[in-house]
Design a protein around this motif. Structure first.
Motif, PDB file in Angstrom:
ATOM      1  N   ASP A 120       0.842  -1.194   0.000  1.00 49.34           N
ATOM      2  CA  ASP A 120       0.000   0.000   0.000  1.00 49.34           C
ATOM      3  C   ASP A 120       0.883   1.252   0.000  1.00 49.34           C
ATOM      4  OD1 ASP A 120       0.998  -0.299   2.517  1.00 49.34           O
ATOM      5  OD2 ASP A 120      -0.919  -0.083   3.557  1.00 49.34           O
ATOM      6  N   GLU A 121       1.789   1.311  -0.991  1.00 51.88           N
ATOM      7  CA  GLU A 121       2.630   2.491  -1.120  1.00 51.88           C
ATOM      8  C   GLU A 121       1.786   3.763  -1.223  1.00 51.88           C
ATOM      9  OE1 GLU A 121       4.852   1.783  -4.615  1.00 51.88           O
ATOM     10  OE2 GLU A 121       6.124   0.203  -3.752  1.00 51.88           O
ATOM     11  N   THR A 122       0.657   3.631  -1.924  1.00 56.85           N
ATOM     12  CA  THR A 122      -0.266   4.748  -2.089  1.00 56.85           C
ATOM     13  C   THR A 122      -1.645   4.321  -1.627  1.00 56.85           C
ATOM     14  OG1 THR A 122       0.940   5.610  -4.013  1.00 56.85           O
ATOM     15  CG2 THR A 122      -1.342   6.332  -3.752  1.00 56.85           C
ATOM     16  N   ALA A 123      -2.317   5.191  -0.898  1.00 61.52           N
ATOM     17  CA  ALA A 123      -3.683   4.917  -0.456  1.00 61.52           C
ATOM     18  C   ALA A 123      -4.507   6.187  -0.635  1.00 61.52           C
ATOM     19  CB  ALA A 123      -3.710   4.466   1.003  1.00 61.52           C
ATOM     20  N   MET A 124      -5.761   6.007  -1.019  1.00 60.02           N
ATOM     21  CA  MET A 124      -6.650   7.157  -1.188  1.00 60.02           C
ATOM     22  C   MET A 124      -8.083   6.744  -0.916  1.00 60.02           C
ATOM     23  SD  MET A 124      -6.617   7.444  -5.361  1.00 60.02           S
ATOM     24  CE  MET A 124      -4.845   7.224  -5.378  1.00 60.02           C
ATOM     25  N   ILE A 125      -8.908   7.732  -0.661  1.00 65.90           N
ATOM     26  CA  ILE A 125     -10.329   7.496  -0.496  1.00 65.90           C
ATOM     27  C   ILE A 125     -11.078   8.465  -1.397  1.00 65.90           C
ATOM     28  CG2 ILE A 125     -10.280   6.522   1.822  1.00 65.90           C
ATOM     29  CD1 ILE A 125     -10.784   9.221   2.964  1.00 65.90           C
ATOM     30  N   GLY A 126     -12.303   8.100  -1.748  1.00 58.82           N
ATOM     31  CA  GLY A 126     -13.103   8.949  -2.616  1.00 58.82           C
ATOM     32  C   GLY A 126     -14.564   8.858  -2.247  1.00 58.82           C
ATOM     33  N   GLY A 127     -15.340   9.769  -2.790  1.00 59.38           N
ATOM     34  CA  GLY A 127     -16.774   9.797  -2.519  1.00 59.38           C
ATOM     35  C   GLY A 127     -17.339  11.092  -3.045  1.00 59.38           C
ATOM     36  N   GLY A 128     -18.582  11.388  -2.705  1.00 57.38           N
ATOM     37  CA  GLY A 128     -19.132  12.648  -3.158  1.00 57.38           C
ATOM     38  C   GLY A 128     -20.636  12.675  -3.210  1.00 57.38           C
ATOM     39  N   SER A 129     -21.159  13.524  -4.074  1.00 56.98           N
ATOM     40  CA  SER A 129     -22.602  13.705  -4.224  1.00 56.98           C
ATOM     41  C   SER A 129     -22.985  13.669  -5.688  1.00 56.98           C
ATOM     42  CB  SER A 129     -23.042  15.049  -3.623  1.00 56.98           C
ATOM     43  OG  SER A 129     -22.953  15.036  -2.218  1.00 56.98           O
ATOM     44  N   GLY A 130     -24.009  12.884  -5.993  1.00 54.40           N
ATOM     45  CA  GLY A 130     -24.601  12.894  -7.314  1.00 54.40           C
ATOM     46  C   GLY A 130     -25.889  13.705  -7.266  1.00 54.40           C
ATOM     47  N   PHE A 131     -26.587  13.761  -8.382  1.00 54.11           N
ATOM     48  CA  PHE A 131     -27.803  14.555  -8.462  1.00 54.11           C
ATOM     49  C   PHE A 131     -28.870  13.775  -9.203  1.00 54.11           C
ATOM     50  CE2 PHE A 131     -24.254  17.435  -8.159  1.00 54.11           C
ATOM     51  CZ  PHE A 131     -24.672  18.360  -7.219  1.00 54.11           C
ATOM     52  N   ALA A 132     -30.119  14.135  -8.955  1.00 55.97           N
ATOM     53  CA  ALA A 132     -31.214  13.536  -9.706  1.00 55.97           C
ATOM     54  C   ALA A 132     -31.053  13.881 -11.181  1.00 55.97           C
ATOM     55  CB  ALA A 132     -32.552  14.048  -9.177  1.00 55.97           C
ATOM     56  N   ALA A 133     -31.608  13.051 -12.041  1.00 57.69           N
ATOM     57  CA  ALA A 133     -31.429  13.207 -13.486  1.00 57.69           C
ATOM     58  C   ALA A 133     -31.788  14.617 -13.954  1.00 57.69           C
ATOM     59  CB  ALA A 133     -32.294  12.179 -14.222  1.00 57.69           C
ATOM     60  N   GLY A 134     -30.862  15.235 -14.687  1.00 61.01           N
ATOM     61  CA  GLY A 134     -31.107  16.540 -15.264  1.00 61.01           C
ATOM     62  C   GLY A 134     -30.995  17.710 -14.321  1.00 61.01           C
ATOM     63  N   ALA A 135     -30.575  17.483 -13.074  1.00 61.01           N
ATOM     64  CA  ALA A 135     -30.580  18.556 -12.082  1.00 61.01           C
ATOM     65  C   ALA A 135     -29.195  19.052 -11.715  1.00 61.01           C
ATOM     66  CB  ALA A 135     -31.306  18.071 -10.822  1.00 61.01           C
ATOM     67  N   ALA A 136     -28.163  18.478 -12.309  1.00 61.36           N
ATOM     68  CA  ALA A 136     -26.805  18.763 -11.846  1.00 61.36           C
ATOM     69  C   ALA A 136     -26.221  20.068 -12.362  1.00 61.36           C
ATOM     70  CB  ALA A 136     -25.876  17.612 -12.241  1.00 61.36           C
ATOM     71  N   SER A 137     -26.657  20.521 -13.534  1.00 61.84           N
ATOM     72  CA  SER A 137     -25.959  21.627 -14.200  1.00 61.84           C
ATOM     73  C   SER A 137     -25.965  22.915 -13.390  1.00 61.84           C
ATOM     74  CB  SER A 137     -26.555  21.875 -15.585  1.00 61.84           C
ATOM     75  OG  SER A 137     -27.909  22.279 -15.489  1.00 61.84           O
ATOM     76  N   PHE A 138     -27.010  23.169 -12.613  1.00 60.18           N
ATOM     77  CA  PHE A 138     -27.071  24.409 -11.848  1.00 60.18           C
ATOM     78  C   PHE A 138     -25.893  24.518 -10.890  1.00 60.18           C
ATOM     79  CE2 PHE A 138     -28.548  27.380  -8.593  1.00 60.18           C
ATOM     80  CZ  PHE A 138     -29.107  28.383  -9.377  1.00 60.18           C
ATOM     81  N   VAL A 139     -25.469  23.401 -10.325  1.00 58.37           N
ATOM     82  CA  VAL A 139     -24.319  23.387  -9.422  1.00 58.37           C
ATOM     83  C   VAL A 139     -23.015  23.253 -10.210  1.00 58.37           C
ATOM     84  CG1 VAL A 139     -23.167  22.152  -7.551  1.00 58.37           C
ATOM     85  CG2 VAL A 139     -25.641  22.455  -7.498  1.00 58.37           C
ATOM     86  N   LEU A 140     -22.948  22.288 -11.095  1.00 60.52           N
ATOM     87  CA  LEU A 140     -21.687  21.994 -11.779  1.00 60.52           C
ATOM     88  C   LEU A 140     -21.227  23.119 -12.692  1.00 60.52           C
ATOM     89  CD1 LEU A 140     -22.134  18.205 -12.649  1.00 60.52           C
ATOM     90  CD2 LEU A 140     -21.247  19.269 -10.569  1.00 60.52           C
ATOM     91  N   ASP A 141     -22.167  23.841 -13.293  1.00 64.47           N
ATOM     92  CA  ASP A 141     -21.787  24.955 -14.170  1.00 64.47           C
ATOM     93  C   ASP A 141     -21.171  26.112 -13.396  1.00 64.47           C
ATOM     94  OD1 ASP A 141     -22.717  23.501 -16.278  1.00 64.47           O
ATOM     95  OD2 ASP A 141     -24.529  24.691 -16.606  1.00 64.47           O
ATOM     96  N   ALA A 142     -21.382  26.143 -12.076  1.00 66.37           N
ATOM     97  CA  ALA A 142     -20.836  27.220 -11.247  1.00 66.37           C
ATOM     98  C   ALA A 142     -19.490  26.858 -10.646  1.00 66.37           C
ATOM     99  CB  ALA A 142     -21.820  27.571 -10.127  1.00 66.37           C
ATOM    100  N   LEU A 143     -18.970  25.681 -10.988  1.00 65.44           N
ATOM    101  CA  LEU A 143     -17.683  25.228 -10.459  1.00 65.44           C
ATOM    102  C   LEU A 143     -16.773  24.796 -11.605  1.00 65.44           C
ATOM    103  CD1 LEU A 143     -18.941  22.960  -7.535  1.00 65.44           C
ATOM    104  CD2 LEU A 143     -17.672  25.093  -7.258  1.00 65.44           C
ATOM    105  N   PRO A 144     -15.467  24.926 -11.423  1.00 64.70           N
ATOM    106  CA  PRO A 144     -14.553  24.354 -12.421  1.00 64.70           C
ATOM    107  C   PRO A 144     -14.603  22.832 -12.343  1.00 64.70           C
ATOM    108  CG  PRO A 144     -13.327  25.175 -10.528  1.00 64.70           C
ATOM    109  CD  PRO A 144     -14.750  25.590 -10.323  1.00 64.70           C
TER     110      PRO A 144
END
Length: 313
Positions: A120-144
């Protein structure tokens, strides 16, 4: 206990994004993405497809590279946290290694930890938030598409503490471990966005970064706090202590559109979500500030190219 401690940390963090961001995420049907982990040694590279979601990757041991389309390779070391939106990406021991598809490795239910190579020279974790279908652009368009969380940001403590909790829960056999990991991943996304807002230059454009502007942030909180109110530019300007012309210019510079244009956009996004949830056109029209179904239908058609009848009853 873990969730409560982390929530307390976030409540003490910069409050510039707390109300509108939380309200938008809830209204758009934000869905927790399960916490996942990777331990790797030797030569390796995993590619992941682009999805309409906010995903974080945190390096908890060693180092690796993050590869993004049209972006120079990013060297990541222990303690680094990055936020990725709607783009494909690759994590690798070396940019020259040919990647394999990482999605199938996590496809099975409960397969939250993947091990590559002997060690295990390298270890990482991941996760996050998804959105209901068609609803993501309002948030994602405001972020790089890519954000590196500044370790010196006001929310760095919350990010570090949440990562420690999440590392314990990912792959845990404890009762409810997967659920706790999902909630911690969701909290970490909010913390990462806060850190981004806190360190973004004043020239950044978008409603999320504009929340850090004392006056424009206040205007955004007013609009989101009472979306059905018959707002006017003079009303908003007075509320934030600016002249009409100065407020209009500053709002457009920081958010990227005029105040009432932003309000209409949010009303339509919110209306679409409500209609898809089964609310009647009449109820949705009233909820988002339209006195008549006709006026609402015209606004909806201008925004989406169709009448609201196709989305609700």
């Amino acid at each position: 206990m873990i969730y409560a401690q982390t929530a307390m940390l976030l409540s003490r963090s910069a409050e510039t994004t707390s109300d509108p961001l939380s309200e938008v995420l809830a209204a758009l049907g934000a869905l927790s993405v399960r916490g996942t982990g990777l331990k790797a040694a030797g030569d390796w590279a995993l590619a992941f497809d682009g999805r309409a979601r906010l995903k974080f990757v945190a390096i908890t041991r060693g180092r690796c590279w993050l590869l993004l389309p049209d972006h120079p390779p990013e060297a990541l070391v222990e303690g680094d946290v990055v936020l990725i939106s709607n783009t494909r990406y690759t994590v690798a021991s070396n940019p020259a290694v040919e990647p394999i598809d990482g999605m199938p490795l996590y496809a099975s239910p409960g397969q939250d930890m993947v091990c590559l190579g002997a060690g295990d020279e390298t270890a990482m974790i991941g996760g996050g938030s998804g959105f209901a279908a068609g609803a993501a652009s309002f948030v994602l368009d405001a972020l790089p598409t890519f954000v590196r969380v500044d370790r010196a940001s006001p929310t760095a403590e919350a990010v570090a503490r949440t990562l420690e909790f999440l590392r314990t829960e990912v792959g845990s056999a404890e009762l409810g471990g997967s659920l706790v990991a999902e909630r911690l991943a969701e909290i970490l996304v909010v913390a990462a966005v806060r850190a981004f807002v806190a360190t973004s230059p004043a020239t950044s454009v978008g409603w999320i970064t504009a929340l850090a502007d004392p006056r424009i942030g206040k205007a955004l909180r007013l609009l989101h706090g009472d979306v059905a109110r018959r707002w006017t530019v003079p009303m908003l300007a007075s509320e934030v202590g600016m002249s009409r012309s100065a407020f209009t210019q500053r709002f457009a510079d920081r958010v990227g559109c005029p105040p009432l244009g932003y309000l209409t956009h949010w009303r339509m996004v919110l209306a679409k979500r409500k209609l898809s949830a089964g609310h009647t056109v009449a109820a949705v029209a009233a909820a988002v500030g339209y006195e008549s179904q006709s006026a609402f239908s015209h606004a909806f058609k201008r925004a989406f190219g169709r009448t609201p009848r196709g989305d609700g009853r």
